[in-house]
Design a protein around this motif. Structure first.
Motif, short mmCIF file in Angstrom:
data_model
loop_
_atom_site.label_atom_id
_atom_site.label_comp_id
_atom_site.label_asym_id
_atom_site.label_seq_id
_atom_site.Cartn_x
_atom_site.Cartn_y
_atom_site.Cartn_z
N ALA A 103 3.76 -44.08 75.65
CA ALA A 103 2.78 -44.18 74.80
C ALA A 103 3.26 -43.75 73.34
N ASN A 104 4.50 -43.56 72.98
CA ASN A 104 5.07 -42.81 71.60
C ASN A 104 4.48 -42.01 70.98
N LYS A 105 3.73 -41.03 71.91
CA LYS A 105 2.89 -40.20 71.48
C LYS A 105 3.28 -38.65 72.00
N SER A 106 3.15 -37.62 71.01
CA SER A 106 3.21 -36.34 71.52
C SER A 106 1.95 -35.69 71.83
N ARG A 108 -0.59 -32.32 72.88
CA ARG A 108 -0.47 -30.72 73.31
C ARG A 108 -0.61 -30.56 74.69
N SER B 113 1.89 -45.20 66.79
CA SER B 113 0.80 -44.57 67.24
C SER B 113 0.44 -43.17 66.77
N TRP B 114 -0.15 -43.69 65.34
CA TRP B 114 -0.62 -42.71 64.76
C TRP B 114 -2.11 -42.09 65.33
N GLY B 115 -2.37 -41.05 65.12
CA GLY B 115 -3.79 -40.31 65.55
C GLY B 115 -3.55 -39.39 66.86
N THR B 116 -4.64 -38.43 66.78
CA THR B 116 -4.51 -37.64 67.86
C THR B 116 -5.60 -38.04 68.90
N GLY B 117 -6.18 -39.10 69.13
CA GLY B 117 -7.32 -39.78 70.05
C GLY B 117 -6.40 -40.17 71.24
N ASN B 121 -7.96 -44.92 68.46
CA ASN B 121 -7.07 -44.35 67.29
C ASN B 121 -7.48 -44.81 65.93
N ALA B 206 -5.79 -31.85 65.54
CA ALA B 206 -5.70 -31.40 67.06
C ALA B 206 -5.31 -30.02 66.95
N GLN B 251 -10.03 -31.90 75.14
CA GLN B 251 -9.09 -32.05 76.40
C GLN B 251 -8.79 -30.47 76.92
#
Lengths: 249, 379
Positions: A103-106, A108, B113-117, B121, B206, B251
């Motif tokens: 997903a190329n995403k971090s 929490r 992949s910008w954004g926290t959703g 996004n 987030a 979440q």
């Protein structure tokens, strides 16, 4: 007769003095846990091989490289297996991120989440020092494998930590932890961890092996073997960033 | 316009010329990826065969030229039966350059992949959209130059995207900027985007609160695509009208590997009922009316996404259930799935997509159900 009384009196006095001497009797739980924490170096890196043992199933193994600096910074990245390669964790204080390469995403995550289905929680690998997260109270002494141990009860200071209560055995001779029983907030025992360590001539602690036995599922066990322990390389601050987690090598 | 094109082209070419010689002295090449074999059975439909076999190879090749320079190519090879369609897609192909411990450059086709959703996004201005029916669907990345620099608790990212010939609404050259920082257990980013006929500025956040993470993305955008010009036979994009596009979600991560997520989506760009009525006549006369109708349906304004996951439900079996609800037309997809870890590098996934809604709705207009099984081998 008098001589016997004098000798007995001296013995009583000596034993009393021993109790008052700067030995173990004066140490509080907080001091003991602080001594254990002090055995960790300021910075370093190591590789861990995590083997999951499940009744009636083949063992499953993964490998991670772990970097740490101070009490607050840890980076861990999967090297194996292929399915998990590139995934990683970054911990900065109570904040933990998990990186998903697909997903190329971090995102929490929390200290109490299981590490890829093993009996390890994130905290077991990403946190090495306990004194900042738990209040310690001495509750007894016990011989374990022929060695005298303090028994401490550690209570979570805040909800961000993985366990409500830890029962923590520390070898008196070296201030090395030998066993931990981990309990949830409800008081239910979650797992037992036993440790093998080496103490270096410098006084620093070198982890060798951890064995985690699930208290919830019978026969479930995870073995963590430590290799390539390196305390000589200064780990730069840039390693403990999301940029390194997502793109660094 | 031509000057901008030329400038971006020159920058990209310069970087390639600088990096390629190093890549040529490659110290090592590594391959990884996975092989997926799957079957999908759908309820009767005029457009799609009832049973499809999908075979897919995802191959990642990394060339490590030096410690700080890497070239990466992600190829996807797909073969579908009975349609007998073969596709070879370059999903990503980029060069990485670690300029310093705190700065990084990536150039080429890459995933943004910008954004926290999770499901949407709105601040991922340049990244590809997601497939609502299957969030795991891999879309090709976008061609861009990506420069990142970090310091302390902050980081800044600059994206430059060249012109493209695609029919995407992002076919003009543009740039986006992000400044992110961490404060009080929260990740906050301020973002902006500009291209010739569209622009946006926004923010995402987030924040961790105990076992919960609360997140949001909000953007004000211009360049919305709201009506069709029948004379020019194409959509018109008035650049000076702002609209709001955002999400808010929560979440929860709980003990025993339980996870729950709820996300609400809002997009002001899509048509309201009144706007739809006004433009209905245009659509009826337009040759590709059904495509356009579907397109605008995708821009509808309110959605709700829900996901529940239990890792290690039984032994190596994990359970996930996702649901999308289009709050405007009351249609939905509900997708329960189980995932079985079959040894070290293999997994089997069984998923059911249940569709609901009336025949004119977004999710209710096609299938009643789809059942898919997939085996993935990683290497």
């Amino acid at each position: 007769m008098l001589r016997k009384y004098i000798i007995f009196g001296i013995l009583v006095l000596l034993s009393g003095l021993q109790c008052l001497s700067p030995g173990f009797a004066e140490l509080t739980g907080e001091q003991i846990i602080a001594r254990v924490d002090d055995l960790w170096p300021k910075t370093g890196k190591f590789t861990i091989t995590v083997t999951m043992l499940r009744p009636g199933k083949d063992d499953r193994t993964s490998k991670m490289q772990v970097f740490f600096k101070g009490a607050a910074q840890t980076m861990a990245r999967y090297l194996e297996p292929a399915e998990e390669k590139g995934q990683g964790y970054l911990r900065l204080g109570d904040d933990i991120w998990f990186f998903l390469p697909n997903a190329n995403k971090s995102i929490r995550t929390s200290a109490r989440q299981s590490m890829q289905g093993s009996d390890l929680s994130n905290e077991d690998i990403l946190k090495h020092r306990l004194s900042e997260d738990y209040d310690a109270k001495m509750i007894g002494n016990e011989m374990v494998d022929g060695q005298s141990n303090f028994i401490l009860e550690l209570t979570a200071k805040r909800p961000a930590v993985a366990y409500g209560i830890l029962k923590y055995w520390v070898r008196k001779a070296e201030f090395l932890p030998s066993k931990t029983e981990c309990y949830g907030v409800s008081g239910k025992m979650i797992k037992t961890i036993t440790y093998s360590w080496l103490k270096e001539s410098s006084g620093l602690i070198r982890p060798v092996r951890m064995e985690i036995t699930s208290g919830i599922r019978k026969g479930y066990k995870t073995i963590v073997n430590f290799t390539d322990v390196d305390y000589d390389t200064e780990i730069p601050d840039a390693v403990f960033t999301k940029m390194y987690l997502e793109k660094g090598r | 316009m031509e000057k901008k094109k030329l400038a971006v082209g020159l920058i990209l070419s310069g970087l390639l010329l600088a990096l390629v010689p190093s890549v040529g002295q490659a110290a090592g090449v590594s391959f990884s990826g996975n092989l997926e074999n799957g079957i999908t059975v759908s309820s009767p439909d005029v457009l799609v065969p009832q049973t499809c076999f999908n075979n897919q190879l995802n191959l990642k090749m990394e060339i490590n030229a030096a410690e700080k320079q890497t070239g990466t190519v992600l190829l996807q090879y797909k073969y579908t039966v009975p349609s007998d369609i073969t596709q070879l897609i370059i999903n990503q192909a980029y060069l990485d350059w670690q300029l310093s411990p705190n700065s990084f450059l990536r150039t080429g086709r890459q995933k943004i992949s910008w954004g926290t959703g999770f499901a949407w996004n709105p601040t991922n201005y340049i990244g590809a959209d997601k497939n609502r029916a299957d969030l795991t669907t891999e879309f090709p990345g976008v061609d861009a130059l990506n420069y990142e620099v970090s310091w302390g608790e902050s980081a800044a990212t600059l994206l430059i995207k060249p012109d493209s010939d695609s029919n995407s609404r992002l076919n003009n050259w543009g740039y986006a900027f992000k400044y992110g920082f961490r404060v009080l257990h929260s990740d906050i980013s301020l973002t902006c985007f500009h291209q010739e006929d569209a622009g946006a500025f926004g923010a995402d956040l987030a924040a961790a609160v105990g076992s919960w993470t609360v997140y949001t993305e909000l953007a004000a955008k211009t360049g919305r695509m709201v009506y069709i010009d029948p004379d020019l036979n194409k959509t018109n994009r008035p650049g000076d009208q702002y609209y709001i596009h955002g999400i808010v979600g929560v979440q929860g991560l709980f003990s025993n590997n339980w996870m729950a997520q709820l996300e609400y989506y809002y997009n002001q760009e899509g048509w309201t009922g009144q706007e739809a009525a006004v433009h209905q006549s245009y659509l009826m006369d337009y040759p590709l009316a059904s495509d356009m109708a579907n397109y605008f349906a995708d821009l509808r304004q309110h959605y709700l996404f829900i996901m529940v996951r239990k890792g290690n439900l039984v032994e190596d079996v994990s359970f996930t259930c996702c649901g999308f609800w289009n709050m405007d037309d009351q249609s939905y997809i509900l997708s329960p799935a189980i995932d079985y870890q079959l040894g070290q590098n293999a997994r089997v996934t069984l998923m059911v997509n249940c569709y609901g809604g009336d025949s004119s709705s977004e999710f209710g207009s096609r299938f009643n159900y789809q059942v898919s099984g997939k085996m993935t081998l990683s290497f």
